[in-house]
Design an enzyme around this catalytic site. Sequence first.
Site, PDB file in Angstrom:
ATOM      1  CG  ASP A   1     -43.088 -21.567  30.906  1.00 15.84           C
ATOM      2  OD1 ASP A   1     -42.416 -20.527  30.766  1.00 15.84           O
ATOM      3  OD2 ASP A   1     -44.246 -21.576  31.365  1.00 15.84           O
TER       4      ASP A   1
ATOM      5  CG  MET B   1     -48.353 -24.508  28.929  1.00 19.21           C
ATOM      6  SD  MET B   1     -47.208 -23.226  28.366  1.00 19.21           S
ATOM      7  CE  MET B   1     -45.860 -23.524  29.517  1.00 19.21           C
TER       8      MET B   1
ATOM      9  CG  MET C   1     -44.064 -25.629  26.797  1.00 15.99           C
ATOM     10  SD  MET C   1     -43.462 -24.377  25.643  1.00 15.99           S
ATOM     11  CE  MET C   1     -43.689 -22.908  26.646  1.00 15.99           C
TER      12      MET C   1
ATOM     13  CG  MET D   1     -51.876 -18.621  29.585  1.00 19.00           C
ATOM     14  SD  MET D   1     -50.228 -18.657  30.289  1.00 19.00           S
ATOM     15  CE  MET D   1     -49.236 -18.411  28.806  1.00 19.00           C
TER      16      MET D   1
ATOM     17  CG  HIS E   1     -43.443 -19.475  35.251  1.00 23.44           C
ATOM     18  ND1 HIS E   1     -44.685 -19.637  35.829  1.00 23.44           N
ATOM     19  CD2 HIS E   1     -43.606 -19.691  33.919  1.00 23.44           C
ATOM     20  CE1 HIS E   1     -45.577 -19.906  34.874  1.00 23.44           C
ATOM     21  NE2 HIS E   1     -44.949 -19.943  33.713  1.00 23.44           N
TER      22      HIS E   1
ATOM     23  N   GLY F   1     -40.005 -13.780  31.312  1.00 21.62           N
ATOM     24  CA  GLY F   1     -38.825 -14.508  30.850  1.00 21.62           C
ATOM     25  C   GLY F   1     -37.885 -13.556  30.110  1.00 21.62           C
TER      26      GLY F   1
ATOM     27  N   GLY G   1     -46.689 -21.336  24.475  1.00 22.13           N
ATOM     28  CA  GLY G   1     -45.812 -22.118  23.608  1.00 22.13           C
ATOM     29  C   GLY G   1     -44.423 -21.521  23.462  1.00 22.13           C
ATOM     30  CG  PHE G   2     -42.965 -20.373  20.905  1.00 22.85           C
ATOM     31  CD1 PHE G   2     -44.195 -20.755  20.380  1.00 22.85           C
ATOM     32  CD2 PHE G   2     -41.840 -21.138  20.631  1.00 22.85           C
ATOM     33  CE1 PHE G   2     -44.292 -21.882  19.557  1.00 22.85           C
ATOM     34  CE2 PHE G   2     -41.923 -22.266  19.810  1.00 22.85           C
ATOM     35  CZ  PHE G   2     -43.148 -22.638  19.283  1.00 22.85           C
ATOM     36  N   GLY G   3     -41.588 -18.037  24.510  1.00 17.26           N
ATOM     37  CA  GLY G   3     -41.263 -16.785  25.177  1.00 17.26           C
ATOM     38  C   GLY G   3     -41.109 -15.703  24.121  1.00 17.26           C
ATOM     39  N   GLY G   4     -40.980 -14.457  24.578  1.00 17.94           N
ATOM     40  CA  GLY G   4     -40.692 -13.358  23.661  1.00 17.94           C
ATOM     41  C   GLY G   4     -41.844 -12.904  22.788  1.00 17.94           C
TER      42      GLY G   4
ATOM     43  CB  SER H   1     -40.620 -17.757  32.259  1.00 18.62           C
ATOM     44  OG  SER H   1     -40.424 -18.770  31.291  1.00 18.62           O
TER      45      SER H   1
ATOM     46  CG  ASP I   1     -46.911 -17.138  31.872  1.00 15.17           C
ATOM     47  OD1 ASP I   1     -47.035 -18.370  31.914  1.00 15.17           O
ATOM     48  OD2 ASP I   1     -45.914 -16.570  31.384  1.00 15.17           O
ATOM     49  N   GLY I   2     -46.785 -13.816  30.183  1.00 16.46           N
ATOM     50  CA  GLY I   2     -46.605 -13.686  28.734  1.00 16.46           C
ATOM     51  C   GLY I   2     -46.449 -12.244  28.307  1.00 16.46           C
ATOM     52  N   GLY I   3     -45.243 -11.908  27.846  1.00 20.70           N
ATOM     53  CA  GLY I   3     -45.013 -10.569  27.293  1.00 20.70           C
ATOM     54  C   GLY I   3     -44.955  -9.454  28.318  1.00 20.70           C
TER      55      GLY I   3
ATOM     56  CG  HIS J   1     -47.533 -22.707  32.798  1.00 22.37           C
ATOM     57  ND1 HIS J   1     -47.317 -21.645  31.928  1.00 22.37           N
ATOM     58  CD2 HIS J   1     -48.762 -23.196  32.513  1.00 22.37           C
ATOM     59  CE1 HIS J   1     -48.382 -21.493  31.160  1.00 22.37           C
ATOM     60  NE2 HIS J   1     -49.268 -22.432  31.493  1.00 22.37           N
TER      61      HIS J   1
HETATM   62  C1  DX5 Z   1     -45.392 -19.214  27.340  1.00 22.22           C
HETATM   63  C2  DX5 Z   1     -44.950 -19.418  28.779  1.00 22.22           C
HETATM   64  C3  DX5 Z   1     -44.531 -18.134  29.433  1.00 22.22           C
HETATM   65  C4  DX5 Z   1     -43.351 -17.471  28.722  1.00 22.22           C
HETATM   66  C5  DX5 Z   1     -43.074 -16.118  29.322  1.00 22.22           C
HETATM   67  O1  DX5 Z   1     -46.105 -20.338  26.904  1.00 22.22           O
HETATM   68  O2  DX5 Z   1     -45.999 -19.959  29.555  1.00 22.22           O
HETATM   69  O3  DX5 Z   1     -44.190 -18.402  30.797  1.00 22.22           O
HETATM   70  O4  DX5 Z   1     -42.209 -18.277  28.843  1.00 22.22           O
HETATM   71  O5  DX5 Z   1     -41.989 -15.588  28.613  1.00 22.22           O
HETATM   72  P1  DX5 Z   1     -41.977 -14.052  28.165  1.00 22.22           P
HETATM   73  O6  DX5 Z   1     -41.938 -13.260  29.437  1.00 22.22           O
HETATM   74  O7  DX5 Z   1     -40.731 -13.928  27.350  1.00 22.22           O
HETATM   75  O8  DX5 Z   1     -43.233 -13.808  27.385  1.00 22.22           O
HETATM   76 ZN    ZN Z   2     -45.639 -20.060  31.710  1.00 19.39          ZN
END
Ligand code: DX5
Ligand code: ZN
Length: 219
Positions: A36, A69, A38, A138, A34, A198, A143-146, A9, A176-178, A67
């Site tokens: 994202d 969103m 938003m 998901m 990927h 990401g 909404g956010f990475g990390g 991502s 996708d996510g974490g 993706h």
């Molecule tokens: C969150 C995104 C994910 C996110 C993944 O809304 O859809 O793709 O960026 O990032 P990490 O791997 O840091 O959770």
């Molecule tokens: Zn994503």
Amino acid sequence: MKKIQISPSILSADFSQLGNEIKRLEEGGADMIHVDVMDGHFVPNLTIGPPVIKALRNHCSLKFDVHLMISPVHKYIDAYADAGADIITIHPEATEDLEKSILRIKELKKKVGVSLNPETKIDLILDHLDKIDLVLIMSVNPGFGGQKFMPEVLSKIKELKKIQLEKNINFDIEIDGGINFDNYKLAIEAGANILVSGTTIFKSNNGDIKKNIDLLKTE
Ligand code: DX5
Ligand code: ZN
């Protein structure tokens, strides 16, 4: 068993260097990128849109796994297809007619994905599984990475995999996510064959992208 693919991502990339960052991902062995998108409405964050995707398109030969969103989403599908998206993934909660949006993406000769937020049940997309190329599960609230991985979604992947085998339909299962080095094998064992990551890819091991992608591909 499908080959495990890694879709980094770019939300965790250096946004001031996005062209170089996707080149680094390609050189580092990513299978796709990927992206994202938003809109600050469907999710409480705002990132990039079609002009940036268009600008990035020629910097990398990998598929853009976009993706969306955003809501409403239907009226923007063409713009993302024109900008260079290869896979267009939408959230069922973001369109007034999921079937219509799926068919539009297919008409544009793009692969179609449908994404389920952690609290959204598979029932919502059961009738569409035979028309889509990818289900994006998901494992964080979008909404956010990390953010912290939500292990409760693994049972949803297992349920989806079971349905896929029973109905003998072929679609990719992307998570996708974490995703990190401690949980990626759980996702694969549950049935995911595409891993989005990401933070783990861009920030682990002093940002050694190739090493981090290789580690996520390690069986
Ligand atoms: C969150 C995104 C994910 C996110 C993944 O809304 O859809 O793709 O960026 O990032 P990490 O791997 O840091 O959770
Ligand atoms: Zn994503």
